[in-house]
Scaffold this motif. Structure first.
Motif, PDB file in Angstrom:
ATOM      1  N   LYS A  86       1.091  -0.909  -0.368  1.00 30.22           N
ATOM      2  CA  LYS A  86       0.087  -0.122  -0.328  1.00 30.22           C
ATOM      3  C   LYS A  86       1.067   0.696  -0.130  1.00 30.22           C
ATOM      4  O   LYS A  86       2.148   1.439   0.901  1.00 30.22           O
ATOM      5  CB  LYS A  86      -0.968   0.012   1.008  1.00 30.22           C
ATOM      6  N   SER A  87       0.145   1.720  -0.446  1.00 32.93           N
ATOM      7  CA  SER A  87       0.777   3.221  -0.898  1.00 32.93           C
ATOM      8  C   SER A  87      -0.012   5.098  -1.121  1.00 32.93           C
ATOM      9  O   SER A  87      -1.298   4.100  -1.177  1.00 32.93           O
ATOM     10  CB  SER A  87       2.377   3.481  -1.955  1.00 32.93           C
ATOM     11  N   ASN A  88       0.355   5.998  -1.055  1.00 32.16           N
ATOM     12  CA  ASN A  88      -0.684   7.106  -0.895  1.00 32.16           C
ATOM     13  C   ASN A  88      -1.455   7.219  -0.312  1.00 32.16           C
ATOM     14  O   ASN A  88      -3.089   6.908  -0.815  1.00 32.16           O
ATOM     15  CB  ASN A  88      -1.245   6.525  -2.718  1.00 32.16           C
ATOM     16  N   GLY A  89      -1.052   6.619   1.281  1.00 30.81           N
ATOM     17  CA  GLY A  89      -2.038   6.370   2.025  1.00 30.81           C
ATOM     18  C   GLY A  89      -3.216   5.461   1.823  1.00 30.81           C
ATOM     19  O   GLY A  89      -4.031   5.903   2.503  1.00 30.81           O
ATOM     20  N   LYS A  91      -4.393   3.969  -0.444  1.00 27.10           N
ATOM     21  CA  LYS A  91      -5.261   4.533  -1.622  1.00 27.10           C
ATOM     22  C   LYS A  91      -4.681   3.968  -3.216  1.00 27.10           C
ATOM     23  O   LYS A  91      -5.518   3.068  -4.081  1.00 27.10           O
ATOM     24  CB  LYS A  91      -6.043   6.234  -2.069  1.00 27.10           C
ATOM     25  N   THR A  92      -3.363   3.416  -3.065  1.00 30.35           N
ATOM     26  CA  THR A  92      -2.638   2.369  -4.340  1.00 30.35           C
ATOM     27  C   THR A  92      -2.387   0.972  -3.712  1.00 30.35           C
ATOM     28  O   THR A  92      -1.647   1.032  -2.602  1.00 30.35           O
ATOM     29  CB  THR A  92      -1.426   3.672  -4.756  1.00 30.35           C
ATOM     30  N   LYS A 138     -11.203   4.073  -8.137  1.00 36.20           N
ATOM     31  CA  LYS A 138     -11.211   5.217  -8.979  1.00 36.20           C
ATOM     32  C   LYS A 138     -12.027   5.140 -10.275  1.00 36.20           C
ATOM     33  O   LYS A 138     -11.844   4.248 -11.407  1.00 36.20           O
ATOM     34  CB  LYS A 138      -9.434   5.928  -9.433  1.00 36.20           C
ATOM     35  N   LYS A 164      -1.343  -2.784 -10.408  1.00 36.93           N
ATOM     36  CA  LYS A 164      -1.739  -1.605  -9.648  1.00 36.93           C
ATOM     37  C   LYS A 164      -3.138  -0.873  -9.731  1.00 36.93           C
ATOM     38  O   LYS A 164      -3.754  -0.959 -10.846  1.00 36.93           O
ATOM     39  CB  LYS A 164      -0.519  -1.007 -10.603  1.00 36.93           C
ATOM     40  N   GLU A 166      -6.104   1.509  -8.211  1.00 39.96           N
ATOM     41  CA  GLU A 166      -6.091   2.797  -7.688  1.00 39.96           C
ATOM     42  C   GLU A 166      -7.484   2.977  -6.023  1.00 39.96           C
ATOM     43  O   GLU A 166      -8.101   2.519  -7.732  1.00 39.96           O
ATOM     44  CB  GLU A 166      -6.011   4.217  -8.264  1.00 39.96           C
ATOM     45  N   LYS A 169     -10.280   5.915  -1.880  1.00 38.38           N
ATOM     46  CA  LYS A 169     -10.024   6.240  -0.337  1.00 38.38           C
ATOM     47  C   LYS A 169     -10.095   4.442   0.349  1.00 38.38           C
ATOM     48  O   LYS A 169     -10.195   3.878  -0.260  1.00 38.38           O
ATOM     49  CB  LYS A 169     -11.149   6.630   0.423  1.00 38.38           C
TER      50      LYS A 169
END
Length: 550
Positions: A86-89, A91-92, A138, A164, A166, A169
């Motif tokens: 997990k990355s981007n809080g 979200k990714t 997303k 990947k 996206e 939230k």
């Protein structure tokens, strides 16, 4: 009544004899084979199109997603090598795929198979009833409603073995969600080859799970064989899985008694007969059943007091004791027990206050008020249910309760094959329907989201702006605030129950006869019902006693 019972027994015996006449048929126990009675057929082999639990159960055996659920309903790597990075809080998600995963035609299972499958689900041209389950991706909702292009979906195959994802939230239960059938992969090559016929026969699909479909005779049988191309085939003990589609549970018990099947559901009046039998198993499922009241086809259902009256007029404890007798539990709520826990560790349902408990006096008052407001003296409506003996008995009990406690109401019963009942709900060509729902992921939103305005599974014409906002908040800005999120979901369910667009009846139980020789079988409360990957038949166990023969 006696003539009916004799006729039922004769039918059951004819089914048994027909099955036993074929040594290598659906009832054969040669080798490692698990034989199970299904109460209805699957609707398709296309993971983008199905909505029913029987299909999801079979999909657990023939397909595999990025993750699978273990016996505690926790996500474990499937086609994925490990849990998401997990990355981007949060979200990714970057998910690495194992390189030894293959389809049953020998092709590798790739990241492109997941990207294609997910885009196909949200593509409005596919008309997937379950597209909304991907709305956490997303742009998924905008794509599904025709506002954005399919290539803007938050999923991309970085290479053959890296996916990947996206999200809108961070989702706390994302790995369990990705184990759900709608997120399973599809081969673009195979879908394009068969077009609209994809998934309509055993030959018009390919499989990447522990088993593959060898034969599917609609409304008759589904036969699986071990998938020799499955990456983890060393853990698969069964050579075959044979499903017999049989709506008559009396006949299912007869098949079990003759050793022709290893698992079957039984009816309420059969349970006492098998008390003490080592094969008798009862379980409570995380699925609730309720009456959908379609206000668009019965304008009187727009009256809140009438809806409350119907819900309060049904003795649910009497229903589960007299009609079900299989471990089912009466319920006045919508979300089922065992779906999710609250931040305090208690079951979410323990916090819910419902006005829909059985109360004939209150029901009569609401009904009298409704009649005055509507200017009517009588009301007639039809409730759909399925075309099985058990469902007929269930519907007749509900009819008797409603008509006894609400004088002037006439409730007709319309029995339909399962697929037709579901199709009439989706097309909203029904008046009332005895329906049900089970969790797709371990969170109350798996129930509560389907009653938002315009949801494909709502089918009642009901909507409430405050309810919709609470659900949106619980699935958005409150995701990282567990206590506030809990309060929002609690308030939302209580708003819905006070409005009573559906009349809750019971949480589903099941009484099974399961061969004591069956080992390694476990059930899920989320998604597909079972996992057969590690099932084996221990023939050293005496089927009749459950004891070791030695």
């Amino acid at each position: 009544m006696k003539k009916f019972k004799i006729f039922t027994i004769l039918i059951a015996l004819s089914v048994v004899l027909a099955g036993c006449s074929s040594a290598e048929g659906v009832y054969s126990d040669k080798g490692q084979v698990f034989r199970k009675v299904l109460p209805q057929d699957i609707s398709s082999l296309d993971t983008a199109l199905v909505t029913d639990t029987v299909s999801f159960d079979v999909f657990n055996q023939i397909y595999e997603g990025l993750y699978t659920l273990d016996k505690n309903d926790k996500a474990q790597p499937g086609v994925a090598k490990d849990m998401p990075k997990k990355s981007n809080g949060g979200k990714t998600l970057t998910i690495k795929l194992r390189k030894d995963a293959k389809w049953s035609n020998g092709d590798p299972v790739t990241a492109q198979n997941f990207e294609y499958a997910w885009k196909r689900v949200v593509n409005p041209k596919t008309a997937s009833e379950y597209a909304y389950i991907m709305y956490d991706l997303k742009n998924a909702e905008a794509i599904n409603t025709g506002k954005k292009d399919i290539d803007e979906l938050g999923v991309k195959a970085v290479n053959d073995h890296t996916l990947k994802v996206e999200l809108n939230k961070p989702i706390p239960y994302i790995s369990e969600l990705l184990a759900f059938a709608t997120f399973m992969p599809q081969s673009e090559k195979v879908v394009n080859k068969y077009g609209e016929q994809y998934g309509t026969t055993a030959e018009k699909s390919i499989y990447n799970g522990p088993f593959k479909v060898e034969d599917w005779k609609v409304e008759d049988k589904i036969q699986l064989v071990k998938n020799k191309d499955y990456w983890d085939k060393k853990k698969v003990h069964l050579d075959r899985v044979n499903y017999k589609v049989l709506k008559d549970q009396q006949a299912g018990a007869s098949l079990y008694d003759t050793g022709s099947v290893d698992d079957t559901l039984i009816t309420a009046d059969q349970v006492d007969k098998y008390e003490g039998n080592p094969g008798l198993k009862k379980r409570l499922l995380a699925s609730t059943f309720y009456i959908k009241l379609n206000r668009d086809n019965v304008p009187e259902f727009k009256n809140k007091d009438l809806r409350l009256a119907i819900s309060q007029a049904i003795d649910k404890e009497g229903y589960v004791n007299a009609v079900k007798n299989d471990g089912s539990s009466a319920t006045d709520g919508f979300t089922s027990k065992y779906t999710a826990k609250s931040p305090d560790g208690k079951d979410f349902t323990e916090s819910i206050q419902s006005p829909l408990s059985y109360n004939p006096k209150s029901a009569k008052k609401h009904y009298d008020k409704a009649k005055k407001e509507l200017g009517i003296k009588n009301l007639t409506f039809t409730m759909n249910t399925e075309d099985t003996a058990e469902k007929k008995i269930s519907a007749e009990y509900i009819k008797a309760q409603v008509e006894k406690n609400l004088p002037g109401v006439t409730m007709k019963i319309k029995q339909l094959p399962f697929k037709q009942r579901v199709n009439q709900e989706h097309s909203e060509t029904f008046e009332a329907s005895l329906s049900g729902w089970g969790p797709d992921y371990p969170d109350p939103l798996t129930f509560l989201s389907i009653m938002t305005t315009g949801n494909a599974s709502n089918n009642t014409g009901w909507g409430n702006k405050e309810y919709d906002k609470l659900i949106k908040d619980a699935n958005g800005k409150l995701l990282q605030k567990p206590d506030e999120r809990q309060a929002a979901m609690k308030k939302a369910e209580e708003i819905m129950l006070q409005e009573a667009p559906v009349a809750p009846i019971y949480q589903k139980g099941e009484a099974h006869l399961t061969n004591p020789q069956v080992k390694g079988l476990y059930y899920h409360q989320i998604g597909g019902d079972t996992s057969l990957k590690e099932v084996r038949i221990d023939k050293d166990i005496d089927r009749d006693t459950g004891n070791n023969k030695k």
